[in-house]
Every structure is written in C-alpha cells, then in structure tokens.
Design a protein around this motif. Structure first.
Motif, PDB file in Angstrom:
ATOM      1  N   LEU A   1       5.874   2.637 -10.713  1.00 53.49           N
ATOM      2  CA  LEU A   1       4.707   2.261  -9.922  1.00 53.49           C
ATOM      3  C   LEU A   1       4.968   0.892  -9.317  1.00 53.49           C
ATOM      4  O   LEU A   1       5.515   0.003  -9.964  1.00 53.49           O
ATOM      5  CB  LEU A   1       3.454   2.213 -10.803  1.00 53.49           C
ATOM      6  N   CYS A   2       4.554   0.754  -8.082  1.00 50.42           N
ATOM      7  CA  CYS A   2       4.766  -0.492  -7.356  1.00 50.42           C
ATOM      8  C   CYS A   2       3.456  -0.899  -6.688  1.00 50.42           C
ATOM      9  O   CYS A   2       2.752  -0.038  -6.164  1.00 50.42           O
ATOM     10  CB  CYS A   2       5.840  -0.268  -6.301  1.00 50.42           C
ATOM     11  N   PRO A   3       3.110  -2.174  -6.714  1.00 51.50           N
ATOM     12  CA  PRO A   3       1.917  -2.599  -5.969  1.00 51.50           C
ATOM     13  C   PRO A   3       2.074  -2.280  -4.489  1.00 51.50           C
ATOM     14  O   PRO A   3       3.187  -2.282  -3.962  1.00 51.50           O
ATOM     15  CB  PRO A   3       1.869  -4.110  -6.192  1.00 51.50           C
ATOM     16  N   SER A   4       0.962  -2.018  -3.833  1.00 53.40           N
ATOM     17  CA  SER A   4       1.021  -1.739  -2.401  1.00 53.40           C
ATOM     18  C   SER A   4       1.323  -3.030  -1.646  1.00 53.40           C
ATOM     19  O   SER A   4       1.172  -4.126  -2.156  1.00 53.40           O
ATOM     20  CB  SER A   4      -0.281  -1.112  -1.919  1.00 53.40           C
TER      21      SER A   4
ATOM     22  N   PRO B   1       8.560   1.673   3.647  1.00 49.58           N
ATOM     23  CA  PRO B   1       7.858   2.920   3.989  1.00 49.58           C
ATOM     24  C   PRO B   1       6.990   3.423   2.830  1.00 49.58           C
ATOM     25  O   PRO B   1       7.421   3.468   1.686  1.00 49.58           O
ATOM     26  CB  PRO B   1       9.007   3.898   4.260  1.00 49.58           C
ATOM     27  N   GLY B   2       5.765   3.773   3.143  1.00 53.06           N
ATOM     28  CA  GLY B   2       4.846   4.308   2.135  1.00 53.06           C
ATOM     29  C   GLY B   2       4.136   3.262   1.307  1.00 53.06           C
ATOM     30  O   GLY B   2       3.400   3.588   0.381  1.00 53.06           O
ATOM     31  N   SER B   3       4.332   1.980   1.623  1.00 51.29           N
ATOM     32  CA  SER B   3       3.783   0.919   0.777  1.00 51.29           C
ATOM     33  C   SER B   3       2.399   0.443   1.182  1.00 51.29           C
ATOM     34  O   SER B   3       1.778  -0.322   0.460  1.00 51.29           O
ATOM     35  CB  SER B   3       4.741  -0.278   0.757  1.00 51.29           C
ATOM     36  N   ILE B   4       1.905   0.881   2.309  1.00 49.31           N
ATOM     37  CA  ILE B   4       0.593   0.424   2.777  1.00 49.31           C
ATOM     38  C   ILE B   4      -0.503   1.021   1.891  1.00 49.31           C
ATOM     39  O   ILE B   4      -0.483   2.211   1.599  1.00 49.31           O
ATOM     40  CB  ILE B   4       0.367   0.822   4.251  1.00 49.31           C
ATOM     41  N   PRO B   5      -1.463   0.198   1.449  1.00 50.48           N
ATOM     42  CA  PRO B   5      -2.560   0.742   0.643  1.00 50.48           C
ATOM     43  C   PRO B   5      -3.348   1.782   1.431  1.00 50.48           C
ATOM     44  O   PRO B   5      -3.488   1.671   2.646  1.00 50.48           O
ATOM     45  CB  PRO B   5      -3.431  -0.470   0.329  1.00 50.48           C
ATOM     46  N   GLN B   6      -3.832   2.794   0.725  1.00 51.50           N
ATOM     47  CA  GLN B   6      -4.640   3.822   1.375  1.00 51.50           C
ATOM     48  C   GLN B   6      -6.075   3.693   0.884  1.00 51.50           C
ATOM     49  O   GLN B   6      -6.319   3.668  -0.320  1.00 51.50           O
ATOM     50  CB  GLN B   6      -4.061   5.201   1.088  1.00 51.50           C
ATOM     51  N   LYS B   7      -6.974   3.598   1.817  1.00 47.86           N
ATOM     52  CA  LYS B   7      -8.382   3.340   1.522  1.00 47.86           C
ATOM     53  C   LYS B   7      -8.970   4.422   0.608  1.00 47.86           C
ATOM     54  O   LYS B   7      -8.776   5.613   0.831  1.00 47.86           O
ATOM     55  CB  LYS B   7      -9.170   3.263   2.820  1.00 47.86           C
TER      56      LYS B   7
END
Length: 181
Positions: free
Chosen positions: A113-116, A123-129
């Motif tokens: 697991l990685c913080p956003s 790629p894929g690291s942006i937080p999703q609301k």
C-alpha cells in the motif's frame, strides 16, 4: 503488531532528521525507525542513521531497500515495513502509519500500500474521491508499505534489477500470481 519504518537517504542529514522527528511525533503503533544511508562519503551521516551501506557501485535504490530489508528482519520480527526516502513529506497532523496499517488490516491479502500523490507523478497515484484506497498495477519505489507475510511467501524486490520500475513490476507480478494484491 510491530512496524518497521525504513528511511533511505544519501547523506542528506537535515531532511532525514526532520522526517524522523515528524514520524516519532505522529506514529502511535509500536514501531522502529531505521535510517539507512547509502552515500559513499560517511561525513554527512545523520545522527539518526542506523545503517550505512555505501553504494560504491551505483546499484541503486532497489539494492538499498533489499539490503535494508534483510538487515532489519534479522534483528526483529515485523508485520509491516514502510519504505520512505528522506525527501518524503509526512503531514504532521495525522498518523500516516496508523492509516496505512488500518487499511491493510481490513484487507488481509493486500501486500503493498502506498499513500496517494495528488500530483499524479506516478501512474495510478492520484487520490480518488469518496474511496479509501484503489488498486494500481504498482507503486512508486519509495513511500510504500509492505506486509511481511507476503514477502515471506513470494520474496521481495529483485536486487539485481537496477531500476525501480522493473523491480516494482516484477514484484507486483510475483504477488499477483500468488493471490496477493
């Protein structure tokens, strides 16, 4: 439960000491902080340094992380290891370790697991609301937490791979093929 926090640095003692202090103030679960310096010159080692593994042959961050993983796991038993580098920014109003562990505890087959990252640099690291976490194919080479049970089952990063992207993708593949995500 015990967590190892591994901070890799290359002789940048000011940023390393700041990160160590921030983690000490904000981490509530039982943990050990291991600072691993891989600079060739020992004159700038942080007073927080636990290990000095000079990377005289330019083997890279993956080699440092693998060497650190081997060193810390010979001295203690950990449930999770969180790899950071000294340039990682930790919010001082939260317990990031507690948040990561809580998510992993809810998902027993989650291996990494990685913080956003709001910048979306990886790629894929942006937080999703509206969601606590989302799956991605791999993580950045620093800032990821790994479950030691998964490492025990499938191994860790391949230290022979110099570049983090290749090592991360291979590790992801090995995890996925054994039912981890």
């Amino acid at each position: 439960m015990r967590i190892a926090i591994v901070i890799t640095t290359e002789g940048r003692s000011t940023s390393t000491d700041h990160l160590v202090q921030s983690l000490r103030e904000n981490t509530h679960l039982p943990h050990d902080i291991h600072v691993v310096d891989h600079s060739v010159d020992p004159s700038n080692l942080s007073s927080s340094s636990s290990y000095w593994f000079p990377d005289r042959h330019g083997r890279g961050e993956v080699w440092v992380q693998c060497t650190a993983m081997n060193a810390i796991r010979t001295s203690a038993t950990y449930d999770y290891v969180w790899f950071l580098n000294d340039e990682f920014a930790v919010r001082t109003d939260t317990d990031p370790v507690g948040q990561l562990v809580e998510i992993m505890e809810k998902n027993p087959r989650m291996a990494v697991l990685c913080p956003s990252d709001p910048t979306g640099e990886h790629p894929g690291s942006i937080p999703q609301k509206g969601i606590e976490w989302h799956a991605a194919t791999d993580t950045p080479h620093v800032g990821f937490m790994v479950r030691c049970a998964a490492v025990d089952e499938v191994g860790f990063l391949n230290p022979k791979l110099r570049y983090c992207v290749g090592a991360s993708i291979e590790f992801s593949y090995n995890l996925y093929t054994q039912g981890w995500f």
